[in-house]
Design an enzyme around this catalytic site. Structure first.
Site, PDB file in Angstrom:
ATOM      1  N   LYS A  44      -1.142  -0.093   9.705  1.00  0.00           N
ATOM      2  CA  LYS A  44      -0.563   1.222   9.398  1.00  0.00           C
ATOM      3  C   LYS A  44      -0.670   2.147  10.626  1.00  0.00           C
ATOM      4  O   LYS A  44      -1.353   1.832  11.613  1.00  0.00           O
ATOM      5  CB  LYS A  44      -1.297   1.812   8.189  1.00  0.00           C
ATOM      6  N   TYR A  51       6.700   1.426  -1.487  1.00  0.00           N
ATOM      7  CA  TYR A  51       5.698   1.962  -2.417  1.00  0.00           C
ATOM      8  C   TYR A  51       6.335   2.428  -3.725  1.00  0.00           C
ATOM      9  O   TYR A  51       5.908   3.434  -4.282  1.00  0.00           O
ATOM     10  CB  TYR A  51       4.942   3.109  -1.744  1.00  0.00           C
ATOM     11  N   ASN A  68      -6.302   3.801   5.667  1.00  0.00           N
ATOM     12  CA  ASN A  68      -7.176   2.637   5.531  1.00  0.00           C
ATOM     13  C   ASN A  68      -6.670   1.439   6.336  1.00  0.00           C
ATOM     14  O   ASN A  68      -6.954   0.289   6.015  1.00  0.00           O
ATOM     15  CB  ASN A  68      -7.360   2.302   4.046  1.00  0.00           C
ATOM     16  N   HIS A 119      -2.154  -2.790   5.217  1.00  0.00           N
ATOM     17  CA  HIS A 119      -1.542  -3.094   3.925  1.00  0.00           C
ATOM     18  C   HIS A 119      -1.478  -4.600   3.789  1.00  0.00           C
ATOM     19  O   HIS A 119      -1.235  -5.305   4.773  1.00  0.00           O
ATOM     20  CB  HIS A 119      -0.114  -2.531   3.841  1.00  0.00           C
ATOM     21  N   GLU A 146       8.225  -7.606  -0.503  1.00  0.00           N
ATOM     22  CA  GLU A 146       7.877  -6.843   0.710  1.00  0.00           C
ATOM     23  C   GLU A 146       8.313  -7.578   1.978  1.00  0.00           C
ATOM     24  O   GLU A 146       8.739  -6.934   2.940  1.00  0.00           O
ATOM     25  CB  GLU A 146       6.363  -6.570   0.716  1.00  0.00           C
TER      26      GLU A 146
HETATM   27  P1  IDP Z   1      -3.986  -1.019  -1.571  1.00  0.00           P
HETATM   28  O1  IDP Z   1      -3.338  -0.655  -0.260  1.00  0.00           O
HETATM   29  O2  IDP Z   1      -5.471  -1.226  -1.434  1.00  0.00           O
HETATM   30  O3  IDP Z   1      -3.280  -2.150  -2.283  1.00  0.00           O
HETATM   31  P2  IDP Z   1      -2.739   0.852  -3.476  1.00  0.00           P
HETATM   32  O4  IDP Z   1      -3.411   1.356  -4.707  1.00  0.00           O
HETATM   33  O5  IDP Z   1      -1.588  -0.093  -3.641  1.00  0.00           O
HETATM   34  O6  IDP Z   1      -3.883   0.267  -2.527  1.00  0.00           O
HETATM   35  O7  IDP Z   1      -2.234   2.149  -2.678  1.00  0.00           O
HETATM   36  C1  IDP Z   1      -1.341   2.040  -1.598  1.00  0.00           C
HETATM   37  C2  IDP Z   1      -1.810   2.959  -0.487  1.00  0.00           C
HETATM   38  O8  IDP Z   1      -1.677   4.309  -0.919  1.00  0.00           O
HETATM   39  C3  IDP Z   1      -3.284   2.819  -0.118  1.00  0.00           C
HETATM   40  O9  IDP Z   1      -3.526   1.758   0.772  1.00  0.00           O
HETATM   41  C4  IDP Z   1      -3.572   4.176   0.508  1.00  0.00           C
HETATM   42  O10 IDP Z   1      -3.074   4.255   1.845  1.00  0.00           O
HETATM   43  C5  IDP Z   1      -2.742   5.098  -0.385  1.00  0.00           C
HETATM   44  N1  IDP Z   1      -3.530   5.626  -1.526  1.00  0.00           N
HETATM   45  C6  IDP Z   1      -3.855   4.972  -2.668  1.00  0.00           C
HETATM   46  N2  IDP Z   1      -4.542   5.762  -3.511  1.00  0.00           N
HETATM   47  C7  IDP Z   1      -4.626   6.956  -2.891  1.00  0.00           C
HETATM   48  C8  IDP Z   1      -5.220   8.215  -3.260  1.00  0.00           C
HETATM   49  O11 IDP Z   1      -5.776   8.371  -4.350  1.00  0.00           O
HETATM   50  N3  IDP Z   1      -5.122   9.207  -2.341  1.00  0.00           N
HETATM   51  C9  IDP Z   1      -4.477   9.059  -1.152  1.00  0.00           C
HETATM   52  N4  IDP Z   1      -3.922   7.906  -0.766  1.00  0.00           N
HETATM   53  C10 IDP Z   1      -3.981   6.864  -1.626  1.00  0.00           C
END
Ligand code: IDP
Length: 153
Positions: free
Chosen positions: A11, A51, A114, A117, A128
């Site tokens: 990312k 997303y 984080n 992805h 995807e």
């Molecule tokens: P993942 O990437 O661990 O599969 P997902 O729940 O699919 O997690 O969420 C996609 C992305 O959205 C996350 O990697 C993160 O960057 C962002 N994200 C998810 N939940 C939150 C939140 O509560 N606050 C802000 N960003 C979030």
């Protein structure tokens, strides 16, 4: 057990923090085979496609702002159970809670930023990979150079 392909992204925070090599290296060192690789800007339209399950969530506007802020590196990776192997390596979503030894656990302190992805199911991986790569950009090749067989010139 099945050979799978998965979509991985470094990312924008990973690119800006100069962690592209480190993150790619972790997946490669584990034994995943890179079958597609490119750097691109995620547009708002692409972000909404990728997303789609999150578009209505309160955090989506900030997620879109983040993922479109600067380039990402997209990786198509292949291996036995590649989808779950990569997800285990990434660690849980929130970098502050992700286990040490995982990419997020070792390198991120954020729930949003984080670093990586990874597709979370075979259906998501197919969807995807289709979003990020054309068929011609996904390469089939064997690991058959003589370096794998014997030392040689
Ligand atoms: P993942 O990437 O661990 O599969 P997902 O729940 O699919 O997690 O969420 C996609 C992305 O959205 C996350 O990697 C993160 O960057 C962002 N994200 C998810 N939940 C939150 C939140 O509560 N606050 C802000 N960003 C979030």
């Amino acid at each position: 057990m099945a050979v799978e392909r998965t979509l991985l992204l470094v990312k924008p925070d990973g690119v800006q923090r100069r962690l592209v090599g480190t993150i790619l290296s972790r997946f490669e060192s584990k034994g995943l085979k890179i079958v597609g690789l490119k750097m691109l800007n995620v547009t708002p339209e692409l972000a909404r496609k990728h997303y789609e399950e999150h578009v209505e969530k309160p955090f989506y506007p900030l997620l879109e702002e983040f993922i479109t802020a600067s380039p990402v590196v997209a990786i198509a990776a292949e291996g036995v159970d590649a989808i779950s192997v990569a997800r285990t390596m990434m660690g849980s979503t929130n970098g502050r809670e992700a286990a040490p030894g995982t990419i997020r656990g070792d390198l991120s302190q954020s729930r949003q930023m984080n670093l990586v992805h990874g597709s979370d199911s075979p259906e998501a991986a197919k969807r995807e990979l289709d979003i990020y790569f054309s068929a011609a950009e996904l390469l089939d090749y064997d690991l058959n150079l003589s370096v794998y067989l014997a030392a040689g010139d």
